[in-house]
Design a protein around this motif. Structure first.
Motif, mmCIF file in Angstrom:
data_model
loop_
_atom_site.group_PDB
_atom_site.id
_atom_site.type_symbol
_atom_site.label_atom_id
_atom_site.label_comp_id
_atom_site.label_asym_id
_atom_site.label_seq_id
_atom_site.Cartn_x
_atom_site.Cartn_y
_atom_site.Cartn_z
ATOM 1 N N PHE A 1 0.936 -1.316 0.196
ATOM 2 C CA PHE A 1 -0.195 -0.002 -0.172
ATOM 3 C C PHE A 1 0.740 1.136 0.005
ATOM 4 O O PHE A 1 0.287 2.427 -0.556
ATOM 5 C CB PHE A 1 -0.833 0.017 1.090
ATOM 6 C CG PHE A 1 -1.655 -1.222 1.434
ATOM 7 C CD1 PHE A 1 -2.393 -1.892 0.554
ATOM 8 C CD2 PHE A 1 -1.756 -1.997 2.801
ATOM 9 C CE1 PHE A 1 -3.159 -2.904 0.466
ATOM 10 C CE2 PHE A 1 -2.357 -3.062 2.905
ATOM 11 C CZ PHE A 1 -2.887 -3.767 1.750
ATOM 12 N N HIS A 2 2.013 1.144 0.565
ATOM 13 C CA HIS A 2 2.955 2.380 0.328
ATOM 14 C C HIS A 2 4.073 2.044 -0.201
ATOM 15 O O HIS A 2 4.958 1.001 0.260
ATOM 16 C CB HIS A 2 2.975 2.949 1.847
ATOM 17 C CG HIS A 2 1.656 3.435 2.380
ATOM 18 N ND1 HIS A 2 1.047 4.310 2.044
ATOM 19 C CD2 HIS A 2 1.280 2.498 3.567
ATOM 20 C CE1 HIS A 2 -0.103 4.394 2.857
ATOM 21 N NE2 HIS A 2 0.120 3.213 3.537
ATOM 22 N N GLY A 3 4.724 2.769 -1.146
ATOM 23 C CA GLY A 3 5.907 2.354 -1.827
ATOM 24 C C GLY A 3 5.624 1.604 -3.213
ATOM 25 O O GLY A 3 4.473 1.898 -3.606
ATOM 26 N N GLN A 4 6.451 0.863 -3.932
ATOM 27 C CA GLN A 4 6.130 0.440 -4.938
ATOM 28 C C GLN A 4 5.464 -0.917 -5.002
ATOM 29 O O GLN A 4 6.130 -1.889 -4.622
ATOM 30 C CB GLN A 4 7.444 0.283 -5.782
ATOM 31 C CG GLN A 4 8.070 1.793 -6.271
ATOM 32 C CD GLN A 4 9.189 2.052 -7.272
ATOM 33 O OE1 GLN A 4 9.904 0.995 -7.295
ATOM 34 N NE2 GLN A 4 9.153 2.955 -7.954
ATOM 35 N N CYS A 5 4.128 -1.106 -5.276
ATOM 36 C CA CYS A 5 3.521 -1.983 -5.065
ATOM 37 C C CYS A 5 3.889 -2.987 -6.205
ATOM 38 O O CYS A 5 3.947 -2.904 -7.291
ATOM 39 C CB CYS A 5 1.936 -1.879 -5.177
ATOM 40 S SG CYS A 5 0.994 -3.186 -5.220
ATOM 41 N N THR A 6 4.317 -4.208 -5.775
ATOM 42 C CA THR A 6 4.412 -5.384 -6.427
ATOM 43 C C THR A 6 3.842 -6.539 -6.269
ATOM 44 O O THR A 6 3.557 -7.081 -4.887
ATOM 45 C CB THR A 6 6.119 -5.583 -6.563
ATOM 46 O OG1 THR A 6 6.874 -4.326 -6.792
ATOM 47 C CG2 THR A 6 6.471 -6.562 -7.318
ATOM 48 N N LEU A 7 3.658 -7.370 -7.300
ATOM 49 C CA LEU A 7 2.763 -8.603 -7.160
ATOM 50 C C LEU A 7 3.608 -9.829 -7.333
ATOM 51 O O LEU A 7 4.267 -9.926 -8.288
ATOM 52 C CB LEU A 7 1.504 -8.665 -8.073
ATOM 53 C CG LEU A 7 0.773 -9.959 -8.389
ATOM 54 C CD1 LEU A 7 -0.032 -10.205 -7.222
ATOM 55 C CD2 LEU A 7 -0.234 -9.662 -9.647
#
Length: 359
Positions: free
Chosen positions: A284-290
């Motif tokens: 949710f904060h920063g660079q969201c990665t899946l």
């Protein structure tokens, strides 16, 4: 289907309906999020621009307008009086929670679309009034869930819909940050229940796990249990410096979520099913990665991660696209109202130390 077939790259804007047109925004509330994130996000957008900024201070409004090349910098009183109303098509409301209603009411009276920050208001009752006033005026209302337009989250939704998880079984979410290190002022509005609403952590942070899980699974909680405490004196006025809740979602999906405004910064959301697992890290904060896992294989699925400005660019363009195309808005007022009803139930469950059901 082979696991590698699930890992194909994807185009980010699967939602876009409009190829041209511009929606002009008035930004109401000039805190750090608006100045540092929202203004740059709109500047990078394809379908919108900022033409008005609104603050309690005439000096600040004028200064911010000048620094960002915005046509009008006006006060809240000016806004309510309709000053510069011809210069914008929609409003973005980013004031403390308890003020959202009054600015939405004015926007509805002026026939402007409303993009309202989450949580939608400080209470369920006031959020209901926002929904009703926008419905009565027939103006579009969207709640600003930026995670729903992040490509990594949308890809995760696509995988869920395609059956990657099998049957969803459990969800774990966490959102924590050191609020007093970020904003040292102990009199800040997030620690004032008259402005923030039910509390500090679930309203501001826990809502991310709640809403993103609802978006991904299209399932809502049917019962919740919760525990909260506020051991630090700065949190005396709010009950949830530390919080946790257990929710049973439709289909007997078990969800555990934690949130704290006084902890090491960490965000994550993990959904486990009978066949696979999806994890957003950071979520949710920063660079969201899946990350997607099947068997003993884990792969990064998203083509690249987005930072907060890029997420907000997508969000502002998404709402602009909906205004231009008249397409359906997914995170509408009823969607945001459901989150507040869940949060209200979580606080009730913590107060009573019992399970609380949701209709």
């Amino acid at each position: 289907m082979a696991f590698t077939d699930w890992m194909t790259d994807y185009a980010g804007r699967d939602w876009q309906q409009s190829a041209s047109g511009t929606v002009r925004y008035a930004l109401v509330g000039l805190g750090w999020w608006t100045t540092d994130v929202a203004l740059p996000a709109i500047a990078a957008a394809e379908l919108c621009e900022t033409t008005v900024v609104v603050s309690s201070s005439a000096e600040k409004a004028s200064r911010i307008a000048g620094e960002h090349g915005v046509d009008y910098g006006i006060t809240y009183d000016d806004y309510h009086e309709g000053v510069a109303a011809d210069a914008y098509d929609a409003v973005y409301i980013a004031t403390p929670n308890a003020f959202h209603l009054e600015y939405a009411e004015t926007a509805a009276q002026l026939d402007k679309g409303v993009l309202c920050e989450k949580p939608m208001e400080a209470s369920v009752e006031r959020a209901e009034r926002i929904v009703n006033v926008c419905d009565d005026a027939d103006v579009p209302l969207m709640v600003a869930y930026r995670m729903q337009t992040d490509p990594a989250v949308r890809r995760a939704r696509e995988l869920v819909e395609d059956g990657f998880l099998g049957e969803p079984v459990q969800v774990y979410g966490n959102n924590s940050q050191p609020l007093l290190e970020m904003i040292p002022d102990r009199n800040q509005w997030r620690l004032n229940p008259e402005l923030t609403g039910y509390g500090a952590s679930v309203m501001d942070l826990g809502i991310y796990s709640i809403n993103t899980a609802r978006y991904l699974l299209r399932r809502d909680p049917v019962t919740v249990e919760a525990r909260m405490s506020s051991p630090h004196e700065a949190f005396d006025a709010v009950p949830d410096e530390r919080s946790s809740f257990l929710a049973v979602l439709e289909g007997d999906v078990q969800m555990v979520s934690t949130a704290s405004q006084r902890a090491h910064a960490d965000t994550q959301l993990k959904i486990t099913g009978t066949d696979g697992q999806l994890e957003l890290r950071p979520a949710f904060h920063g660079q969201c990665t899946l990350y997607a896992s099947k068997g003993d294989v884990t792969a990064e699925v998203s083509h690249r991660s987005f930072d907060a400005v890029e997420e907000m660019t997508e969000e502002f363009d998404y709402f602009a696209d909906r205004l231009l195309s008249e397409a359906i808005i997914y995170p509408d007022g009823e969607h945001g109202l459901t989150d507040l009803r869940i949060i209200e139930a979580i606080h009730q469950a913590a107060d009573t130390e019992t399970a609380v059901g949701l209709d």
